[in-house]
Design an enzyme around this catalytic site. Structure first.
Site, mmCIF file in Angstrom:
data_model
loop_
_atom_site.group_PDB
_atom_site.id
_atom_site.type_symbol
_atom_site.label_atom_id
_atom_site.label_comp_id
_atom_site.label_asym_id
_atom_site.label_seq_id
_atom_site.Cartn_x
_atom_site.Cartn_y
_atom_site.Cartn_z
ATOM 1 N N CYS A 1 1.004 -1.205 0.274
ATOM 2 C CA CYS A 1 0.076 0.178 -0.032
ATOM 3 C C CYS A 1 0.747 0.790 -0.153
ATOM 4 O O CYS A 1 1.392 1.949 -0.827
ATOM 5 C CB CYS A 1 -0.987 -0.488 1.361
ATOM 6 S SG CYS A 1 -2.596 -0.960 0.513
ATOM 7 N N GLU B 1 -1.752 -8.987 3.722
ATOM 8 C CA GLU B 1 -1.598 -9.269 4.755
ATOM 9 C C GLU B 1 -3.183 -10.021 5.992
ATOM 10 O O GLU B 1 -3.099 -11.024 7.135
ATOM 11 C CB GLU B 1 -0.848 -9.114 6.129
ATOM 12 C CG GLU B 1 -1.428 -7.543 6.185
ATOM 13 C CD GLU B 1 -1.119 -6.518 5.749
ATOM 14 O OE1 GLU B 1 -1.590 -5.157 5.909
ATOM 15 O OE2 GLU B 1 -0.562 -6.701 4.164
ATOM 16 N N HIS C 1 -3.459 -4.493 0.707
ATOM 17 C CA HIS C 1 -2.769 -6.021 1.752
ATOM 18 C C HIS C 1 -2.953 -7.121 1.848
ATOM 19 O O HIS C 1 -4.251 -7.648 2.291
ATOM 20 C CB HIS C 1 -3.877 -4.809 3.217
ATOM 21 C CG HIS C 1 -3.605 -3.938 3.182
ATOM 22 N ND1 HIS C 1 -2.909 -3.119 4.714
ATOM 23 C CD2 HIS C 1 -4.511 -2.787 3.615
ATOM 24 C CE1 HIS C 1 -2.911 -1.952 4.523
ATOM 25 N NE2 HIS C 1 -3.640 -1.673 4.486
#
Length: 617
Positions: free
Chosen positions: A185, A277, A275
């Site tokens: 990001c 994660e 993202h």
């Protein structure tokens, strides 16, 4: 480990041998005094002792000091082929003969995550650790050295825009000249902007789910990532133009650059405008693992079993014959930390487990029994009456917490004083407690406070030993399993430090504690027997300061109400109320009302976090 070496003592203080790749030999025997031996554990958190015979071959010399140390060639070959290095320290010496002690140290591979203030940075670290690769989080503005252990760098997200005047910056070109880089990001947008691209405000903010359209499926970074894979977006800027030499690997319906790479740099640079994660990004952890293994070349050998073996040996070196005092709570962190320390120094660990009167039903004896099974040297202290006295007339939640904390310190210090010549204080500090987090309102970094036993290191003049300080909670549990700690202790639901005192709204009394313990035990046992316990993140019973009228048989009652609480969560930061079956809730309600005299009403809390919290106080 003792290696005998014929050497001139005057030539001892320092040498460094010319060795290949990642292998270094250090001698640190300053003034020939063991008191001056540096802490070799600074090199890495992992250590393994070794034993070698009298060395035979070959001699290595340093141009200035000319010390001669001989090794068995086959042993040396073994050391180097297993990517290890040797640190030597002096233990004894005489005029013509020196004995040096050393240990082998695996060169721990590491990924560094530069934190720009994102709320998801810890999730990136956990995803890296889940791939059995060691990583650390540091603020973007903290200086660090690039060495052979460091395999790659991840740039986190941020609440800033790269176009803000005070946006946090790092020198991407300098970093990428030495190591592979992955930007997430904000990190991806920072790469694009600094390397000559353009980042603009998006026509509309993109938050939530999106799907990837892969444009280059042959790239190693996209291996086993399916086309149209769901990802999670959270940004208001987008990369409008990529720098020269960069290539788009994937897009979404709303952004033309979702994944990119640099094709001209010495080391690969990758960027993600989503993202990976978070669990909403279905193939996110595959992307992270591809970066770690296929791009950075990590060997994925950071495992619980290796951590146990190496940490125990490290603790032996660090603690020697010293005594360690440790306050135990019966929780996961303190139990795992104590077990590691005990495996290293045995009965020189002096654990103290205090019954503060607000534990779960029968928990005090159950925990002591488990500690006995683990051969931990633990003293149990029944201090219930002291805690009840401290809680008398306390109704404010913070006042109850402070009363319990102060009383614990008083009790702990009295018991600790009985251990003569203690040198260390053991603690179950874990990585989220010590991660440096970025202040997004300025260049200074802040550090989260430890959950240390308040004030004890200062007042008792003890050095800290914290064997879990680089592990996340899920890793602590895995280490506990490797140590043979019972599953039921390792996977108990989180329990607040002040115990049932903050699940009793209002004043805490022994009578109320007994009521709540009985009701909570029924609820907990039912969750287990209905196979629901492991499906919720946390569950507990709250005793409300409310009495209501009820009817039991031919008699009217006027008794307390309890609220049942159960939530689902990934990490406790957000939580949803657990949708438990109605027949289960009916069963628990009947069991509590029929078996706990003093409670005649049961309610179920259906609030999520936010806006509510998991605990009521």
């Amino acid at each position: 480990m003792i290696i005998e070496v014929n050497i001139d003592p005057n030539a001892l203080p320092l040498f460094k041998a010319p060795t290949p790749n990642n292998h270094e030999i250090h001698s640190n025997a300053i003034n020939h005094s063991s008191d001056n031996i540096p802490n070799f554990l600074d090199y890495s958190p992992l250590a393994i002792p070794f034993r070698a015979m009298r060395p035979l071959f070959p001699p290595w010399t340093n141009e200035s000091s000319k010390p001669k140390i001989q090794f068995i060639s086959s042993l040396l070959t073994l050391f180097l082929s297993n990517n290890m290095f040797w640190t030597i320290r002096q233990t004894t010496q005489n005029k013509k003969h020196c004995c040096l002690a050393g240990y082998i140290r695996r060169m721990t591979e590491k990924i560094l995550i530069l934190d720009f203030g994102s709320q998801f940075t810890q999730l990136i670290a956990r995803a890296v650790r889940e791939a059995n690769v060691y990583c650390e989080i540091i603020p973007y503005n903290k200086r660090f050295e690039i060495d052979t252990q460091l395999k790659g760098i991840i740039l986190s997200g941020s609440p800033f825009s790269v176009n803000d005047a005070d946006a946090p910056q790092v020198d991407v070109a300098a970093l990428s000249a030495q190591l592979p880089i992955l930007g997430v990001c904000y990190g991806a947008q920072l790469i694009a902007q600094q390397m000559g691209g353009r980042v603009d405000k998006s026509n509309k903010r993109e938050y939530g789910r999106a799907n990837l359209a892969l444009l280059n499926t042959s790239d190693i970074f996209l291996k086993e990532v399916p086309n149209n894979s769901q990802v999670w977006m959270s940004h208001s800027d987008s990369i409008a133009t990529l720098p020269i030499g960069f290539e788009v690997l994937a897009a979404t319906d709303n952004i033309p650059v979702a994944i990119f790479k640099n094709t001209l740099n010495n080391f690969p640079i990758y960027g993600l405008q989503f993202h990976p994660e978070v669990h909403h990004s279905v193939a996110g952890k595959t992307l992270i693992q591809n970066f770690l293994v296929k791009v950075c070349g990590c060997s994925q050998d950071f495992t619980p079993a290796a951590f146990v073996t190496e940490t125990i040996e490290q603790l032996k070196l660090q603690l020697g014959d010293a005594k360690v005092i440790m306050g135990l709570s019966g929780g996961v962190d303190s139990t795992v930390a104590a077990t590691l320390i005990s495996r290293a120094i045995g009965s020189n660990l002096h654990g103290i487990f205090v019954d503060n009167g607000v534990l779960r039903k029968n928990e005090y004896q159950q925990v002591l029994d488990i500690y006995a099974q683990l051969n931990l040297n633990v003293t149990g202290v029944d201090a219930k009456d002291l805690f009840y006295k401290a809680l008398d007339n306390q109704t404010d939640p913070e006042a109850k917490r402070k009363a319990i904390g102060k009383t614990f310190i008083d009790v702990f210090q009295i018991e600790a004083a009985k251990v003569k010549d203690a040198a260390f204080l053991g603690q179950g500090t874990i990585y989220p407690d010590v991660i440096e987090s970025v202040s997004v309102h300025g260049p200074s970094a802040t550090i989260k406070s430890h959950h240390n036993v308040g004030g004890l290191p200062d007042t008792m003049h003890l050095k800290l030993v914290e064997p879990l300080r680089f592990l996340f909670k899920d890793e602590v549990r895995k280490v506990g399993l490797a140590l043979g700690i019972p599953h039921e202790l390792l996977f108990r639901h989180p329990f607040p430090g002040p115990g049932l005192a903050i699940r009793i709204l209002g004043e805490v009394t022994a009578e109320k504690v007994a009521l709540l313990q009985a009701a909570d035990a029924i609820y907990s046992d039912a969750l287990k027997s209905w196979n629901l316990y492991d499906k919720v993140w946390q569950a507990g019973t709250i005793l409300l300061p409310v009495k209501s009228v009820g009817v039991m048989g031919d008699e009217r009652t006027y008794e307390f109400t309890v609220a049942l609480r159960a939530v689902t969560s990934v990490d406790g930061m957000t939580a949803d109320w657990a949708h438990l079956p109605y027949d289960f809730l009916a069963h628990v309600s009947n069991e509590i009302i029929n078996n706990v005299k003093g409670i005649n009403r049961v309610v179920y809390d259906i609030s999520s976090k936010p806006p509510a919290t998991i605990e009521w106080e």
